[in-house]
Design a protein around this motif. Structure first.
Motif, mmCIF file in Angstrom:
data_model
loop_
_atom_site.group_PDB
_atom_site.id
_atom_site.type_symbol
_atom_site.label_atom_id
_atom_site.label_comp_id
_atom_site.label_asym_id
_atom_site.label_seq_id
_atom_site.Cartn_x
_atom_site.Cartn_y
_atom_site.Cartn_z
ATOM 1 N N GLN A 1 1.890 -1.606 0.085
ATOM 2 C CA GLN A 1 2.461 -2.946 0.159
ATOM 3 C C GLN A 1 1.384 -4.010 -0.036
ATOM 4 O O GLN A 1 1.571 -4.999 -0.755
ATOM 5 C CB GLN A 1 3.144 -3.153 1.499
ATOM 6 N N LEU B 1 0.699 -6.927 -3.244
ATOM 7 C CA LEU B 1 0.855 -8.352 -2.965
ATOM 8 C C LEU B 1 0.382 -9.180 -4.161
ATOM 9 O O LEU B 1 -0.554 -8.791 -4.865
ATOM 10 C CB LEU B 1 0.045 -8.747 -1.725
ATOM 11 N N ALA C 1 4.087 -14.360 0.905
ATOM 12 C CA ALA C 1 4.873 -13.145 0.748
ATOM 13 C C ALA C 1 4.968 -12.349 2.041
ATOM 14 O O ALA C 1 5.870 -11.536 2.221
ATOM 15 C CB ALA C 1 4.263 -12.274 -0.350
ATOM 16 N N LEU C 2 4.029 -12.598 2.961
ATOM 17 C CA LEU C 2 4.046 -11.874 4.243
ATOM 18 C C LEU C 2 4.999 -12.517 5.237
ATOM 19 O O LEU C 2 5.404 -11.886 6.217
ATOM 20 C CB LEU C 2 2.633 -11.832 4.839
#
Length: 471
Positions: free
Chosen positions: A275, A279, A405-406
């Motif tokens: 993951q 990113l 995005a987190l």
């Protein structure tokens, strides 16, 4: 746009406390001590190679029993192999250490890496000499372990700095902070030279003891996050917009500071390796850093050799002159980081610096036989290459690990840092062989052409995250 940014920066600086200063100094010290130990090994190679050959005080029987080397050339080749072993194990360890750092207490992982590496170096350089135990396989195993242990330090210190310092001012702060590697090189050279006359084992003894003591200080004195003193992790209003984005200056005005204080922050969960790897911006900047670290480490390992062979200068003169590349890198990282903070963008600053760096490499490859001119060109090259390298490995890694995005729900700072630096270390390790091969077959001018190509690659790669993060 400029005036509100200055006001925001002033407010940001006023919020810093002695806890921020302590976190800055202890993480800075950690990597200074680590690089000092690396520099020590480089500085004592001549003494080690002499000790590992039968021309020294070691008896012939001891030499034969412990599989040492027939001459200094073979010993030197083995020392070069140890460099490659260390770099590859360090690179592999970075991928693992980043994941570990996001799942365990950063202070424990950092202290374990510092103290464990210090013990390994003590055994490698001091204990084996005291016991007159010489074995190439034992040395290789120790250096693999040392690379793995040292790989825990960089992801942890970047993650801790990212916890304490928000995006506003991060370019300047991280640019100044990333000088730790160059300061460590200077400290290591000083410590090793001060005791080398007593034997290379004492150079390892001094640096390993100092590094172990630093690990103990970090264990008892370092706070890894403001949460440990009851405060929230530093996040600016635009902390979810990495500084690689062209639209990054569009702040979330509808998300006020008061609203953020009222909301409960979810407990961050460690992100998976794949993951983190996927990113936005991680892959391009990792590859860009691999190219830049290749050039940086090539200057680190080969510059004194190049100056001696190409200009016929004495080794002492070459060593002193090579320091100017580090000086340029320190100033470059700080100044370019500050400029990126003022502009609110990092990629354009890196792109301009790398474009000028190609011209600087062309100029340095044609440097006259004059130490003053050579030093000036060297500092300029370090400013334009070392600066972007420091920013990518520190400030941009922190930006990538705290991007939108987190969504504030996952923890990826150490993992992302490990990916970026691990990829860079693989590039540096492979590059050292390529440099020696190109130099032996085609000459030094072709080596500089190779450096120019390696500088052009990250120039293109730093433009890719602009569209990927925006989308």
């Amino acid at each position: 746009h400029f005036l509100p940014l200055l006001i925001q920066t002033h407010i940001m600086w006023s919020l810093y406390t002695y806890h921020h200063l302590l976190a800055f100094l202890l993480t800075f010290l950690s990597y200074v001590l680590l690089h000092a130990s690396r520099k020590t090994f480089s500085n004592v190679k001549v003494s080690i190679s002499a000790q590992w050959t039968p021309s020294t005080s070691v008896s012939l029987n001891t030499w034969e029993e412990n599989q040492l080397f027939a001459d200094v050339e073979e010993a030197t080749l083995f020392l070069g192999a140890l460099d490659s072993i260390f770099l590859f194990s360090y690179a592999v360890g970075l991928y693992i250490s980043g994941v570990i750092g996001d799942r365990f207490n950063l202070r424990y992982v950092l202290s374990f890496g510092l103290c464990g590496s210090a013990v390994t170096e003590f055994v490698f350089g001091t204990l084996t000499e005291w016991l007159h135990f010489y074995n190439v396989y034992f040395y290789c195993i120790l250096w693999v372990i040392n690379g793995l242990l040292q790989s825990t330090v960089w992801p942890c210190v970047v993650a801790i700095m990212g916890n304490w310092f928000g995006k506003s001012g991060r370019g300047f702060i991280f640019g100044l902070w990333s000088a730790c590697a160059s300061v460590g090189n200077i400290l290591g050279a000083f410590l090793a030279s001060s005791v080398l006359k007593y034997g290379y084992e004492y150079a390892f003894l001094v640096t390993s003891v100092v590094q172990f003591a630093g690990g103990v200080v970090v264990f008892f004195g370092l706070l890894t996050s403001p949460k440990e003193i009851g405060e929230s992790v530093t996040r600016d209003s635009d902390s979810q917009h990495p500084l690689m984005n062209d639209d990054e200056d569009a702040l979330c005005d509808d998300y006020s500071i008061q609203q953020r204080d009222e909301e409960l922050e979810p407990q961050p969960k460690a992100i998976g390796f794949l993951q983190a790897f996927c990113l936005p911006g991680v892959i391009p900047y990792s590859l860009a850093y691999a190219c830049l670290k290749l050039v940086n480490y090539s200057f680190f390992f080969w510059l004194p050799f190049y100056l001696c062979n190409n200009f016929g200068w004495k080794e002492v003169q070459a060593d002193r002159l090579s320091v100017w590349y580090d000086v340029g890198g320190i100033v470059g990282g700080t100044v370019q980081g500050l400029i990126s903070d003022v502009l609110g963008k990092r990629a354009p600053v890196l792109a301009i610096s790398l474009l000028l760096a190609m011209g600087a490499l062309v100029g340095y490859s044609h440097s006259p036989n004059n130490q003053l001119v050579n030093g000036a060109l060297l500092a300029t090259t370090g400013f334009l290459i070392g600066g972007p390298s420091n920013i990518i490995s520190s400030a941009i890694s922190a930006d990538l690990g705290r991007q939108g995005a987190l969504q504030n729900s996952q923890q990826a700072l150490a993992t992302v840092t490990g990916i970026v630096d691990g990829t860079g270390s693989i590039g540096a390790a492979g590059g050292q062989y390529l440099v020696s091969l190109i130099e032996s077959k085609l000459g030094w001018m072709c080596v500089f052409y190779f450096f120019i190509i390696m500088t052009l690659c990250p120039l293109c790669m730093t433009l890719l995250p602009l569209s990927s993060v925006r989308s």
